[in-house]
Design an enzyme around this catalytic site. Structure first.
Site, mmCIF file in Angstrom:
data_model
loop_
_atom_site.group_PDB
_atom_site.id
_atom_site.type_symbol
_atom_site.label_atom_id
_atom_site.label_comp_id
_atom_site.label_asym_id
_atom_site.label_seq_id
_atom_site.Cartn_x
_atom_site.Cartn_y
_atom_site.Cartn_z
ATOM 1 N N ARG A 192 3.065 -22.551 31.742
ATOM 2 C CA ARG A 192 2.790 -23.561 32.780
ATOM 3 C C ARG A 192 3.963 -23.669 33.755
ATOM 4 O O ARG A 192 3.769 -23.707 34.967
ATOM 5 C CB ARG A 192 2.512 -24.919 32.114
ATOM 6 N N GLY A 246 -11.385 -23.333 12.954
ATOM 7 C CA GLY A 246 -11.736 -24.186 14.097
ATOM 8 C C GLY A 246 -12.331 -23.307 15.186
ATOM 9 O O GLY A 246 -11.606 -22.556 15.846
ATOM 10 N N ALA A 247 -13.666 -23.370 15.304
ATOM 11 C CA ALA A 247 -14.347 -22.509 16.291
ATOM 12 C C ALA A 247 -14.695 -23.295 17.545
ATOM 13 O O ALA A 247 -15.747 -23.109 18.144
ATOM 14 C CB ALA A 247 -15.605 -21.906 15.656
ATOM 15 N N ASP A 291 -15.551 -22.789 10.758
ATOM 16 C CA ASP A 291 -15.617 -24.182 11.233
ATOM 17 C C ASP A 291 -16.418 -24.979 10.214
ATOM 18 O O ASP A 291 -17.230 -24.413 9.476
ATOM 19 C CB ASP A 291 -16.297 -24.251 12.611
ATOM 20 N N ARG A 298 -0.626 -36.812 22.302
ATOM 21 C CA ARG A 298 -0.815 -35.864 21.205
ATOM 22 C C ARG A 298 -0.564 -36.561 19.865
ATOM 23 O O ARG A 298 -1.176 -36.250 18.862
ATOM 24 C CB ARG A 298 0.144 -34.680 21.360
ATOM 25 N N HIS A 325 6.692 -29.904 21.660
ATOM 26 C CA HIS A 325 5.593 -29.624 22.589
ATOM 27 C C HIS A 325 5.004 -30.976 22.987
ATOM 28 O O HIS A 325 3.906 -31.323 22.650
ATOM 29 C CB HIS A 325 4.557 -28.753 21.861
ATOM 30 N N ASN A 331 -2.770 -30.105 17.292
ATOM 31 C CA ASN A 331 -1.811 -31.145 17.694
ATOM 32 C C ASN A 331 -1.798 -32.323 16.724
ATOM 33 O O ASN A 331 -2.795 -32.572 16.068
ATOM 34 C CB ASN A 331 -2.180 -31.653 19.097
HETATM 35 P P1 NAD Z 1 -12.506 -28.622 19.876
HETATM 36 O O1 NAD Z 1 -12.983 -30.002 19.576
HETATM 37 O O2 NAD Z 1 -13.205 -27.848 20.922
HETATM 38 O O3 NAD Z 1 -12.509 -27.761 18.519
HETATM 39 C C1 NAD Z 1 -12.017 -28.226 17.312
HETATM 40 C C2 NAD Z 1 -12.890 -27.646 16.229
HETATM 41 O O4 NAD Z 1 -12.322 -27.995 14.964
HETATM 42 C C3 NAD Z 1 -14.328 -28.175 16.244
HETATM 43 O O5 NAD Z 1 -15.237 -27.084 16.354
HETATM 44 C C4 NAD Z 1 -14.457 -28.918 14.915
HETATM 45 O O6 NAD Z 1 -15.755 -28.810 14.352
HETATM 46 C C5 NAD Z 1 -13.422 -28.181 14.077
HETATM 47 N N1 NAD Z 1 -12.996 -28.920 12.895
HETATM 48 C C6 NAD Z 1 -12.790 -30.244 12.740
HETATM 49 N N2 NAD Z 1 -12.434 -30.494 11.482
HETATM 50 C C7 NAD Z 1 -12.388 -29.314 10.831
HETATM 51 C C8 NAD Z 1 -12.071 -28.935 9.501
HETATM 52 N N3 NAD Z 1 -11.736 -29.830 8.577
HETATM 53 N N4 NAD Z 1 -12.140 -27.620 9.183
HETATM 54 C C9 NAD Z 1 -12.487 -26.701 10.108
HETATM 55 N N5 NAD Z 1 -12.810 -27.008 11.375
HETATM 56 C C10 NAD Z 1 -12.755 -28.296 11.733
HETATM 57 O O7 NAD Z 1 -10.944 -28.743 20.201
HETATM 58 P P2 NAD Z 1 -10.037 -27.651 20.936
HETATM 59 O O8 NAD Z 1 -9.980 -27.943 22.377
HETATM 60 O O9 NAD Z 1 -10.444 -26.323 20.452
HETATM 61 O O10 NAD Z 1 -8.585 -28.045 20.322
HETATM 62 C C11 NAD Z 1 -8.301 -27.802 18.967
HETATM 63 C C12 NAD Z 1 -6.925 -28.343 18.581
HETATM 64 O O11 NAD Z 1 -5.920 -27.601 19.266
HETATM 65 C C13 NAD Z 1 -6.688 -29.806 18.952
HETATM 66 O O12 NAD Z 1 -5.910 -30.432 17.971
HETATM 67 C C14 NAD Z 1 -5.903 -29.696 20.248
HETATM 68 O O13 NAD Z 1 -5.147 -30.869 20.518
HETATM 69 C C15 NAD Z 1 -5.026 -28.521 19.912
HETATM 70 N N6 NAD Z 1 -4.420 -27.834 21.057
HETATM 71 C C16 NAD Z 1 -3.114 -27.470 20.919
HETATM 72 C C17 NAD Z 1 -2.485 -26.788 21.951
HETATM 73 C C18 NAD Z 1 -1.037 -26.362 21.782
HETATM 74 O O14 NAD Z 1 -0.402 -26.004 22.765
HETATM 75 N N7 NAD Z 1 -0.494 -26.351 20.577
HETATM 76 C C19 NAD Z 1 -3.171 -26.507 23.140
HETATM 77 C C20 NAD Z 1 -4.513 -26.877 23.231
HETATM 78 C C21 NAD Z 1 -5.134 -27.553 22.164
#
Ligand code: NAD
Length: 309
Positions: A151, A9-10, A33, A88, A175, A120
């Site tokens: 936070r 996931g980039a 990605d 979430r 979370h 999430n």
């Molecule tokens: P984003 O949309 O900027 O990036 C997500 C990326 O995942 C996209 O580039 C997309 O192309 C890619 N993607 C989608 N399906 C895919 C697959 N099958 N294989 C590979 N890549 C794939 O989102 P973000 O802001 O980077 O957030 C990413 C995730 O992290 C979300 O689920 C978000 O809710 C979660 N998150 C969790 C926390 C935490 O505390 N655990 C904090 C922030 C974000």
């Protein structure tokens, strides 16, 4: 040989985590990605920053899972982020399907890796990664508590006018809305905040911490927080690769600790080269334990909707 970290996931979180890891020089990074061009473009941009950072790490952007083979750590950030008004948990089914694909495609070629799970709803996903990978539970850890406690530390430092570095906080449980910040164990240079702040002020800071993600989502309008999440990932990756044995709140597998068995949920752990090396059991008061059990039960119910009982 330099350690290898693959980030699946980039997007915002993944590429910002790649930035922090690369700038520190502690590992080479593979940025995967499904979107074509995005990981390659970001990896090239990061690579061009290397001479300016005086770092000799490499970054490869790819749409091919074979490039992730032999990773020491696989960080999973692939998925859909929250939109305003979404919880979430709304993300559950869509992101569970993505996680299934990611684990299938990475666990076979990185047999020794540690998974750091970020996608999430984060409380569910480490459970899914564990079931799908068949890995020992210590090699799967979820990122949530490090961010939630950062936070909480931030809001306490703003209220008291002290450096956030001097505030230590513990947040247990899921979370999500039922996370359990623990004021008794939250200190400013060793002094518990219950001695420094009135209860209603602490309650307000806890509420703001619980809504910390949503506050940013509503300001950004599109997408969710990524600088502090990426900094949290970096802290965990560094603790593992450098075998720091940091005590950090993370989602880890409980096997009877705190009276809970069979699920991953947020607790303080010792994080080192073996992954989750130890669970730290705090001596909770009855009311604190009740909140924690309630939070863990909410996590359990979510898990059952995806994985079954
Ligand atoms: P984003 O949309 O900027 O990036 C997500 C990326 O995942 C996209 O580039 C997309 O192309 C890619 N993607 C989608 N399906 C895919 C697959 N099958 N294989 C590979 N890549 C794939 O989102 P973000 O802001 O980077 O957030 C990413 C995730 O992290 C979300 O689920 C978000 O809710 C979660 N998150 C969790 C926390 C935490 O505390 N655990 C904090 C922030 C974000």
């Amino acid at each position: 040989m330099k350690a290898k970290v693959s980030i699946i996931g980039a997007g915002h979180v993944g590429s910002t985590a790649a930035h922090l890891i690369l700038q520190s020089g502690i590992a080479d990074v593979v940025l995967y990605d499904i979107a074509e061009g995005a990981p390659q473009g970001k990896a090239l941009d990061l690579t061009e920053a290397m001479p300016l950072w005086n770092v000799s790490a490499t970054c490869k952007g790819t749409n091919d899972y074979r490039d992730t083979a032999g990773s020491d750590i696989v960080v999973i950030t692939a998925g859909l982020p929250r939109k305003p008004g979404m919880s979430r948990d709304n993300l559950l089914l869509a992101n569970a399907e993505i996680i299934r694909n990611v684990v299938q495609d990475t666990s076979r070629s990185s047999r020794e890796c540690i998974f750091v799970v970020v996608t999430n709803p984060m409380d569910v996903m480490p459970n899914l990664v564990w079931k799908l990978s068949g890995f020992e539970c210590r090699r799967i850890v979820g990122m949530g508590g490090v961010l939630d406690s950062a936070r909480f530390r931030t809001f306490i430092s703003m209220k008291l006018g002290v450096s956030p570095e001097d505030v230590d906080a513990i947040v247990l449980g899921g979370h999500g809305d039922l996370m359990v910040p623990l004021p008794r164990f939250t200190t400013v240079k060793g002094v518990s905040i219950v001695e420094l702040l009135d209860k209603d002020i602490i309650d307000g800071l806890i509420e703001r911490t619980r809504n910390g993600g949503a506050e940013i989502v509503s300001l950004l309008k599109t997408g969710s927080a990524y600088y502090a999440p990426a900094a949290s990932i970096y802290q965990m990756v560094k603790a593992i690769l450098l075998d720091e044995k940091r005590v950090l709140p993370c989602a880890a597998y409980l096997d009877g600790q705190y009276g809970i068995s069979g699920i991953f949920v947020g607790v303080p752990v010792v994080l080192g080269r073996l992954g989750v090396e130890r669970i730290i059991e705090l001596n909770l008061r009855v009311d604190e334990k009740d909140h924690f059990i309630k939070s863990a039960n909410a996590v359990k119910a979510l898990i059952e909707t995806v994985i079954g009982k």
